[in-house]
Enzyme design. Sequence first.
Site, PDB file in Angstrom:
ATOM      1  N   GLU A 431       1.225  -4.084  -6.589  1.00 16.14           N
ATOM      2  CA  GLU A 431       1.167  -2.966  -5.639  1.00 16.14           C
ATOM      3  C   GLU A 431       0.029  -3.078  -4.658  1.00 16.14           C
ATOM      4  OE1 GLU A 431       2.412   1.268  -8.227  1.00 16.14           O
ATOM      5  OE2 GLU A 431       0.132   0.700  -7.558  1.00 16.14           O
ATOM      6  N   CYS A 432       0.117  -3.164  -3.388  1.00 16.54           N
ATOM      7  CA  CYS A 432      -0.709  -3.358  -2.324  1.00 16.54           C
ATOM      8  C   CYS A 432      -1.632  -4.480  -2.386  1.00 16.54           C
ATOM      9  CB  CYS A 432      -1.543  -2.022  -2.338  1.00 16.54           C
ATOM     10  SG  CYS A 432      -2.475  -1.844  -0.595  1.00 16.54           S
ATOM     11  N   ALA A 433      -2.820  -4.596  -3.021  1.00 17.82           N
ATOM     12  CA  ALA A 433      -3.721  -5.616  -3.247  1.00 17.82           C
ATOM     13  C   ALA A 433      -2.889  -6.762  -3.960  1.00 17.82           C
ATOM     14  CB  ALA A 433      -4.773  -5.333  -3.930  1.00 17.82           C
ATOM     15  N   SER A 523       5.100  -4.452  -3.502  1.00 18.96           N
ATOM     16  CA  SER A 523       5.012  -3.421  -2.431  1.00 18.96           C
ATOM     17  C   SER A 523       3.952  -2.806  -2.000  1.00 18.96           C
ATOM     18  CB  SER A 523       6.083  -2.198  -3.027  1.00 18.96           C
ATOM     19  OG  SER A 523       5.661  -1.100  -2.298  1.00 18.96           O
TER      20      SER A 523
END
Length: 546
Positions: A431-433, A523
Amino acid sequence: MTSVPRLVVAAPSSGSGKTTVATGLMAAFAARGLAVSPHKVGPDYIDPGYHALATGRVGRNLDAYLCGPELVAPLFAHGARGCGLAVVEGVMGLFDGAAGQGGLASTAHVAKLLRAPVVLVVDASSQSRSVAALVHGFASWDPQVRVAGVILNKVASDRHEELLREALDESGVPVLGVLRRAERVHTPSRHLGLVPAAERHGEAVAAVAELAERVRAGCDLDALLALARSAPALPDAPWDPAAAVAGAFPAPGAGDPAAGPGAQDRGAAGPGPAHAGERRPGADGGPCTAADGRPARTEGRPAAGGGRPGSAGGRPAGADGLPAYAGPAGAGGYQPVAGGRPGSAGRPVVAVAGGPAFTFSYAEHAELLAAAGAEVAVFDPLRDEALPEGTRGLVIGGGFPEVYATELSANEPLRKAVADLAAAGAPVAAECAGLLYLTRELDGHPMCGVLDATARMTGRLTLGYRDAVAVGDSVLAAAGTRMRGHEFHRTAVEPGAGAAPAWGVRTPRPRTEGFVQRGVHASYLHTHWASAPGAARRLTERCVTS
């Protein structure tokens, strides 16, 4: 029934001093010997890190958008079980919620769901008698929200305090504390807010201690504790990760696919499903755990009978061209998986990224993985050159890899280990990072190269709740599964979606986003697995079958 004394710390707006007061109260009461359960309204990952330092316990989020109103009280009861006091820090202004959703997910909404008294923190630096009108407005706006006290922040002098108190005498809302204007406690910020406590542990500990002393000196702790103890018992049973994995709690809106995301905003939810007779991980005070976030070990098996989310293949498209949500299907008991690989009692090892670069994680994720049968092993991508022994799956949450890009890139052995694990088809949830870490490069620094994409910092803030649906099957969700998420970043990934996207995002505009390839799901969306515990089950099962 859940009887935990509790307070919600709110404010008229951001920047009023909620974090200062909430963290100071947590630390001051903990110094008195109380077991204090720390909570944060909304999706924020950073404030809970300071809460954990203040209390020695895991900071937990209460988000009525990500998890649905029906899970707020059960998740609160789970985190606060065994504690003598719970302090809930609000988000933004008291009545500010999800954009376009009325009061959904606001501090006021959560306070109503918890039946908790609200203490309003007011920045009094540029007013005197007008403070009474401000407090009166907030106290009378919604009769279901009990604004039971005020803490005045940034008060200039004894005379200023006297004027403020005289004005508030007429409002009927008692003053429970006064904090003088002083040089701000050193809590540095950068592009996404405060610097996480994990990145400045020694300085953060000192800052929390200073906040505790300021609050102890300026607030009536006895009156605040008495107010917390006035909160009525909640009818909700504590959330249970084992029961959740068995399908006891569906995703928000799952029972009414046609209702849409706005259907949750209909006032306080009623009592959630009861699971008082089912066995939960840990001892009686288990969820009030140490701040390292390690989950209590599940010894018993979850009760059978929970509904299992269905696995839909080609679902019909909705009006916006994205897959329509079909809700859960099927029923039956669930038993935690066991694979004959390293891990206690043959449990598959799921490595979870931690350390200063990856500090964004909800405690419930590790608890759900453990309940699903995984052995959770935390590692630090900045320092560890290998994944934990026997790793069969990987979870990489959010954080600040852009700040540590040089160090992450320099750890070539770990980057190769992550790439090899993904190439072998093992489940990888990012996720993200985590998404940035899996790209070829971040701001020119080589990353893991799992995804054929590049990442870079930008000057644009992307922020907000998202309503999404799984475009295809993945290690986290079946095609058509609706999820709620949150985006919070100043980076961009090119391309923004792979040949097989992770999500079709419905809000604020329809688009596809993220990557699904083999066992990888990557994502920008932060999700809360308590709303869809099947994600932990699917990932753990994939550890055994991959």
